[in-house]
Design an enzyme around this catalytic site. Structure first.
Site, mmCIF file in Angstrom:
data_model
loop_
_atom_site.group_PDB
_atom_site.id
_atom_site.type_symbol
_atom_site.label_atom_id
_atom_site.label_comp_id
_atom_site.label_asym_id
_atom_site.label_seq_id
_atom_site.Cartn_x
_atom_site.Cartn_y
_atom_site.Cartn_z
ATOM 1 N N ASP A 40 0.904 -1.138 -0.093
ATOM 2 C CA ASP A 40 -0.075 -0.208 -0.013
ATOM 3 C C ASP A 40 0.816 1.152 0.145
ATOM 4 O O ASP A 40 1.896 1.441 0.764
ATOM 5 C CB ASP A 40 -1.014 -0.122 1.176
ATOM 6 C CG ASP A 40 -2.016 -1.100 1.366
ATOM 7 O OD1 ASP A 40 -2.162 -1.618 0.134
ATOM 8 O OD2 ASP A 40 -2.824 -1.285 2.217
ATOM 9 N N ASP A 62 -15.120 -3.102 -1.500
ATOM 10 C CA ASP A 62 -14.676 -3.244 -0.076
ATOM 11 C C ASP A 62 -15.995 -2.806 0.663
ATOM 12 O O ASP A 62 -16.761 -1.664 0.380
ATOM 13 C CB ASP A 62 -13.864 -1.927 -0.158
ATOM 14 C CG ASP A 62 -12.611 -1.907 -0.981
ATOM 15 O OD1 ASP A 62 -12.291 -3.120 -1.236
ATOM 16 O OD2 ASP A 62 -12.253 -0.837 -1.512
#
Length: 256
Positions: free
Chosen positions: A11, A132
């Site tokens: 990330d 998500d």
């Protein structure tokens, strides 16, 4: 069944490799100042794919950490899937042209599903949808907003669109290393008829073993982040387990 894929995650925040807790940018732990070094380490450990998210891009709605991604691509030779800030066809084409193997479209899958379908049509096998969810409801804009759409409802919209995969993240578990939400992931995979990658909470080798059970054969694999970085998951043990399982399937299915 094809071999389960374990995707190590990078990330990107401000050019560095970080992990968040439940998607909170204010709860970021920096694990490596060089994402390219981290990517090379994952390759050396034996991983066959890499999962990268441009966190700043997810909030900005456009690529932000392009330099870090370019550095990763220049350093490694395994396929990379990338999400974060991919909202139009020009961005999709740009990343694929740079060598990204598969782009992940998240927020735009909710806001503009026609764009996702067109991208999947133009670039077959190269487009994945990122779903998500908080308590089953889809979150967008870098998880800063929650829609009224459920993960299953969104997944079913792309059932026949040619989408290569769905990456399903249980935000409540993300970064907390509490174990994958296999039940919700399987529910989505069965409803959408698209290979699903489980994300959020992978904690230990027990999660990897769970992925190898027969009911998970419809899943493509899982993403692992914090458990790798803090040493709770031994990458070589996990990869060996998956490799041995794949060999066992081959032997079991060998007609000779």
């Amino acid at each position: 069944m094809a071999s389960v894929i374990l995707f190590p995650a990078i990330d990107l925040k401000e050019g560095r490799c970080v992990r968040l807790v439940q998607g909170d940018m204010n709860r970021a732990t920096v694990f490596n100042d060089s994402p390219a070094d981290q990517a090379a380490a994952f390759v050396e450990q034996g991983f066959s794919w890499l999962h990268v998210v441009d966190l700043d891009g997810a909030f900005a709605g456009k690529p932000v950490n392009a330099t870090a991604v370019d550095d990763i691509l220049a350093r490694i030779d395994i396929p990379v899937q990338l999400g974060g800030g991919i909202r139009n066809l020009a961005t999709v084409e740009g990343w694929l042209g740079k060598g990204i193997a598969r782009v992940i479209i998240g927020t735009a899958a909710v806001r503009d599903p026609a764009f996702v379908k067109e991208a999947a049509r133009q670039f077959p096998g190269k487009v994945a949808v990122g779903i998500d969810a908080w308590d089953g409801k889809v979150a967008v804009e870098g998880w800063a907003e929650t829609s009224e759409l459920t993960a299953v409802e969104l997944g079913k919209q792309f059932e026949d669109a040619g989408v290569a995969a769905i990456i399903y993240t249980d935000i409540a578990r993300d970064g907390l290393v509490q174990g994958l939400n296999i039940d919700s992931t399987l529910e989505l995979a069965r409803a959408a008829g698209i290979p699903v990658i489980a994300s959020g909470g992978l904690a230990s080798i027990a999660d990897v073993k769970r992925l190898l059970e027969p009911d998970c054969a419809i899943l493509e694999g899982a993403i692992t982040g914090r458990a790798l970085y803090d040493g709770r998951l031994d990458p070589r043990e996990a990869i060996a387990l998956i490799t041995d399982a794949a060999k066992g399937q081959t032997i079991a299915g060998d007609p000779r």
